[in-house]
Design a protein around this motif. Structure first.
Motif, short mmCIF file in Angstrom:
data_model
loop_
_atom_site.label_atom_id
_atom_site.label_comp_id
_atom_site.label_asym_id
_atom_site.label_seq_id
_atom_site.Cartn_x
_atom_site.Cartn_y
_atom_site.Cartn_z
N VAL A 158 -48.51 -25.15 39.85
CA VAL A 158 -47.31 -24.40 40.21
C VAL A 158 -46.86 -23.73 38.92
O VAL A 158 -46.58 -24.40 37.93
N ILE A 159 -46.87 -22.40 38.91
CA ILE A 159 -46.51 -21.66 37.70
C ILE A 159 -45.08 -21.14 37.87
O ILE A 159 -44.80 -20.33 38.75
N SER A 160 -44.21 -21.61 36.99
CA SER A 160 -42.83 -21.14 37.04
C SER A 160 -42.71 -19.80 36.34
O SER A 160 -43.32 -19.58 35.29
N TYR A 161 -41.89 -18.94 36.91
CA TYR A 161 -41.55 -17.72 36.20
C TYR A 161 -40.34 -18.03 35.32
O TYR A 161 -39.28 -18.41 35.82
N PRO A 162 -40.49 -17.93 33.99
CA PRO A 162 -39.41 -18.36 33.10
C PRO A 162 -38.23 -17.40 33.13
O PRO A 162 -38.41 -16.19 33.03
N LEU A 163 -37.05 -17.96 33.27
CA LEU A 163 -35.83 -17.15 33.36
C LEU A 163 -34.79 -17.71 32.38
O LEU A 163 -34.62 -18.92 32.28
N ALA A 164 -34.12 -16.80 31.66
CA ALA A 164 -33.01 -17.23 30.81
C ALA A 164 -32.05 -16.08 30.68
O ALA A 164 -32.46 -14.92 30.63
N GLU A 165 -30.77 -16.39 30.65
CA GLU A 165 -29.77 -15.34 30.67
C GLU A 165 -29.29 -15.01 29.25
O GLU A 165 -29.14 -13.86 28.88
N PHE A 166 -29.04 -16.06 28.49
CA PHE A 166 -28.55 -15.90 27.12
C PHE A 166 -27.41 -14.87 27.05
O PHE A 166 -27.39 -14.01 26.16
N GLY A 167 -26.47 -14.93 28.01
CA GLY A 167 -25.30 -14.05 27.98
C GLY A 167 -25.58 -12.59 28.29
O GLY A 167 -24.73 -11.73 28.07
#
Lengths: 415, 415
Positions: free
Chosen positions: A131-140
């Protein structure tokens, strides 16, 4: 395929044959006949191990920064190097990690890292399940995060029909993603029936800081926001109150336990025995090889079990440890794997019982958890295909990969 | 013998040649010439690992009784079986353990068990180096204990001239041996320049019971009795106050640390980092395979280091862990082993750097401690002799030993 006459782990250990048709186990019984026979008369037949939390390409940073705490480790060592990562670095990091996982009996993994398309490429070549996660980050930066989410949806769409690959959403953590963003991600995940893969309660500091900032402990906060559902896979959960564990149980959140990484970064020992007692589904992970520093789930099973025994020798049996590393992994990742049973996918490993570490056989699963190292695995079958035979990989060229990965790793830290 | 062009661990890692004449390292340098060349250009060259506390023949009881605390484990499972032990059981238990140790890079061990003559027999065949303790216990019967001591002295005398074998006194513990008996043993040990190998502070209960009975904590009591000297090798020392550690340091007592066994029997985590800081010589042991359940010092190095990091990620470096498992073992056992240096005995292991777990090479010793499993060891040299080459044992017949040991183990628990 017919795996003949092995000691098979079903509800107990029994001498059985396992018949496989295509990708699936079709029968577990005695005196079965068929073609493509694998003689398992000297072998233990187990479900493949499931690594539910890793950052596979980080294998390139194995041993790059030991002896520092999580925050410093990320800020001063890992993030600066990750700034310079190329897709090709990730490709070879993924391949090196795949070699290591297959050779240590892991058949399926849950990844979260940059350039997830490179993980996909590696999985297609290796024959592993993932299962490959698509990496997500908002960092504001909500606008950028919105674009990332769109790219993630597109990524998932292109992989819709892959047979050994599923995808998940990988919002990094509740610190790097706002509550609104997490809810948006969860909303998409619900619609698409996907997992949400997130870091949670990794360090004490993190929990304290989050609690101060949001005037609630993180798990309570995430519950009240409506984020917690049974598709949430929470990595680590080292520090959690009894009340927080009850919340995880109520919402069916899966815990991805990474004992080596938790100790190595001085984050502590997760209360796994209590979680299991409460009925929480705990699965096992290695985390990335930069903080472990291996991807070997045999080492992880051993460490998990020993750590739970710190104050109570009966806190975890070897049978429970094997279940966590196999069946619970399947449950967490929503693949029909982790059991040797009719209708389950044929992800199977064979362990040589003639290995000195597997001798004597008073309790074979105890030998697996405490005594064997992963080199006792000699055959690995994934999705009905033999991927390793007599410790030789059939899908990947080990020597070339080791060489190329070493070059990329050296270049990455000197770039 | 000339080990050519390897990455050799001296004070640091360097590309060197190692020349061996007879049993001894004669030179570590560059461009050395000689015969019997071993090409180590793809290898890490380390001192052999030293297992300073084990009960080797107990390998027959591996996996026999998990999930119970120390007292129950001994009383209900181990002692009843040990009542029925035969010399031949021990012989095969010793051989099985020897196979396992050699294959995991251990070149020297310190044993304490019944029928020590069978351990001697196994050591002569295996080519390993060992200190064999003569087991002593009083159990309230001073006359019998006196006879045991006499038998022990005779045993030691017959082995006086053996080249790879030293002997030590093995009074079981301060609970099973009276203060007078311990002093008598220590007296003989001083005269013969022998070690005294004893269990100390293994469980919290034990410390509390002893303190109550003797109105002093055990280490203080043993100090005031005059027993503690620099030939004392104390296994475990899980629970010790700062004051007690200072006492151990003052008298030069060596600590034999067994982290797996300590966790598995719920005895806790020994304060190794504090001991090292105080200048105590801590060496590593596996304890018997009945409470570990392996004899693999790679697993032990990894566990020791990770456990010390529970609260402080900088508590122990991988370099320190390797030193504990090699050089400190030599110091504790008073053999000139544990360093690759002119004048040291040639107990050397070669680790294949092409192993995926040893890739990349940002920090090779970190890979050894955290990432490698013992199957990365491919060559083992003891006393200047090649004992294992390409993972094939040259002194012992692995397959036969595994078979015979299994039969004896099965018979032992069903007798």
């Amino acid at each position: 395929m017919l795996i003949k006459n092995g000691w098979v782990l079903t509800t107990r250990l029994e001498k059985k044959d396992v018949a496989v048709d295509g990708t699936t186990i079709t029968e577990v019984g005695t005196s079965l006949s068929g073609s493509d026979v694998i003689d398992a008369s000297n072998h233990l037949v187990l479900p493949g191990l499931v690594n539910t939390h890793t950052h596979l390409a980080m294998t390139l940073l194995r041993g790059y920064a030991d002896d520092v705490p999580l925050t410093e480790w990320l800020r001063d060592y890992i993030w600066p190097r990750e700034m310079n990562l190329t897709p090709e670095d990730c490709y070879y990091g993924n391949l090196l990690g795949s070699v290591e996982m297959i050779k240590s009996g892991t058949t399926c993994f849950h990844d979260m890292y940059f350039y997830p398309d490179q993980a996909v490429k590696a999985v297609k070549e290796s024959g592993m399940r993932a299962v490959i996660s698509y990496p997500l980050a908002e960092f504001g930066n909500p606008e950028r995060a919105g674009h990332m989410l769109q790219a993630g949806l597109q990524f998932m769409d292109t992989l819709r029909t892959e047979s050994r690959i599923d995808t998940s959403f990988g919002p990094h953590s509740p610190s790097t993603c706002s509550p609104e963003y997490l809810l948006k991600v969860q909303d998409h995940a619900q619609k698409l029936s996907k997992l949400v893969h997130i870091h949670l309660h990794e360090s004490k500091d993190w929990v304290e800081n989050f609690s101060k900032a949001h005037e609630k402990p993180p798990i309570e906060f995430l519950e009240s926001s409506g984020f917690l559902k049974n598709n949430v896979c929470a990595a680590h959960v080292v520090h959690a109150t009894d009340k927080e564990l009850d919340i995880l149980k109520t919402h069916g959140v899966k815990v991805l336990h990474c004992p080596s990484s938790n100790l190595k970064l001085a984050n502590g020992i997760a209360p796994v025995a209590s979680m299991i007692k409460k009925g929480i589904c705990v699965a096992l992970g290695t985390d990335g090889a930069a903080s472990n520093n291996t991807l070997d789930l045999f080492a992880e099973m051993r460490l998990m079990t020993l750590l739970q025994k710190l104050n109570d020798p009966s806190a975890m049996t070897s049978r429970a440890a094997v279940k966590i590393a196999t069946e619970n992994g399947g449950t967490a990742l929503k693949w029909k794997i982790g059991r040797i049973e009719e209708g389950f996918l044929a992800d199977i490993i064979l362990i040589d019982l003639r290995n000195p570490c597997m001798t004597p056989r008073h309790d074979v699963l105890s030998n697996v958890v405490y005594a064997a190292n992963s080199s006792a695995v000699d055959t690995v079958i994934i999705d009905g295909e033999v991927i390793m035979e007599n410790r030789v990989l059939k899908t990947l060229h080990e020597e070339d990969i080791v060489e190329k990965a070493r070059e990329h790793a050296y270049d990455l830290v000197n770039r």
